[in-house]
Design an enzyme around this catalytic site. Structure first.
Site, short mmCIF file in Angstrom:
data_model
loop_
_atom_site.label_atom_id
_atom_site.label_comp_id
_atom_site.label_asym_id
_atom_site.label_seq_id
_atom_site.Cartn_x
_atom_site.Cartn_y
_atom_site.Cartn_z
N HIS A 117 0.83 -1.06 0.05
CA HIS A 117 0.03 -0.01 0.07
C HIS A 117 0.86 1.24 0.08
O HIS A 117 0.20 2.47 -0.01
CB HIS A 117 -1.11 -0.10 1.13
N HIS A 118 2.02 1.16 0.16
CA HIS A 118 3.06 2.38 -0.05
C HIS A 118 3.41 2.90 -1.38
O HIS A 118 3.94 4.04 -1.70
CB HIS A 118 4.21 2.15 0.95
N ALA A 119 3.45 1.89 -2.38
CA ALA A 119 3.81 2.34 -3.65
C ALA A 119 2.84 3.34 -4.36
O ALA A 119 1.64 3.27 -4.55
CB ALA A 119 3.75 1.15 -4.44
#
Length: 301
Positions: A117-119
């Site tokens: 979820h950080h990309a």
């Protein structure tokens, strides 16, 4: 019967200088297999390049596929992008996509990887290369498989990349419940963000989750939920700041599964975060999460 998605390429050789637990996905697979025959296993295809480029910058996708990600981006991700990691990065979104399709057919399915979820659009970050949640949600909507997707993120870290990549898309809503003072330092804006103080324990966490997520579900009325089932809210997690017990994590996922089943909403889960010196202990947390989520689907179907 619980439907599980796994690919052998999820287990990539650990790149040099990497602190990420590359054997976690293989341990999760092995632990689930040891649970018996209550599962049906499925093998995903890599996400097609055109769908990767529909969410991420095409130049960044080329860097990943060709394993030539610049050092500055690799530092932000947390490990080098080797050819094996590049292949894994394409297969994992395909796994979340397949889990979503299986969930629509069977009610629930789990990907034994994912939750990246950080990309962001043009770079990875925080051990995340490509955002499988945003990729799967976008493809589900654009191919008219469903009309509305809700991404529910219970990782201890805010789902900043997912929020950024899906912003302005009325067919996709994002929910993130996370530690306020944890990574990332600069938060994005989800449809609904619930920031918790350090040390939040079981009772307060579960009450807050119900008080905030239920109204969003009622208002948005999703056709499908993609669930980021991070197990790093556990007290003592190496990268966490919350205070949930093992029983609290199980109660969280049992509540998620029960709530969505009661409303007839299919849901697909991804692993998300979980960190510690003992990879087997972390993997057991993920297995307990999948079993809790699928507890209502254990009988043959």
């Amino acid at each position: 019967m619980i439907h599980l998605v796994h690919h052998s390429d999820y287990v990539a050789p650990a790149p040099a200088r990497s602190q990420y637990q590359w054997n976690k996905n293989g341990l999760v697979r092995d632990l689930l297999r040891a649970e018996g025959d209550a599962f049906t296993w499925h093998v995903p295809e890599p996400m097609p390049r055109r769908w990767l480029e529909a969410v991420h910058d095409p130049d960044y996708i080329a860097e990943v596929i060709e394993a030539r990600v610049p050092p500055a981006k690799e530092r932000r991700i947390g490990f080098p992008i080797t050819p094996q990691v590049a292949l894994r990065s394409q297969v994992v979104p395909g796994g979340t996509w397949l889990a979503a399709l299986l969930a629509l057919e069977h009610g629930f399915a789990a990907n034994s990887a994912g939750g990246s979820h950080h990309a962001l659009a043009d770079t990875g970050a925080g051990y995340c290369v490509l955002n499988d949640l945003a990729l799967a949600a976008n493809r589900l909507v654009e191919e008219h498989v469903v009309a509305r997707v809700l991404i529910v993120d219970c990782d201890v870290h805010q789902g900043d990349g997912t929020a950024s990549l899906t912003a302005g898309q009325p067919a996709i809503a994002t929910y993130s419940i996370h530690a306020e003072k944890n990574f990332p330092a600069r938060k994005a804006r989800s449809t609904l963000d619930v920031a918790l103080p350090d040390g939040t324990g079981d009772a307060e966490y579960l009450a807050t989750l119900a008080d905030t997520l239920l109204p969003l579900i009622e208002a948005f009325v999703p056709d499908l939920v993609l669930y980021q089932a991070g197990v790093d809210p556990l007290a003592g997690d190496r990268l966490g700041r919350l205070g949930l017990s093992h029983d609290g994590l199980v109660a969280r996922d049992q509540w998620i599964g029960r709530t969505l089943r009661k409303r007839g909403i299919p849901f697909a889960s991804t692993l998300g975060g979980g960190y510690g010196a003992d990879a087997l202990e972390v993997s057991r947390r993920h297995v307990a999460s999948i079993l809790a989520l699928g507890s209502g689907f254990a009988s043959p179907s």
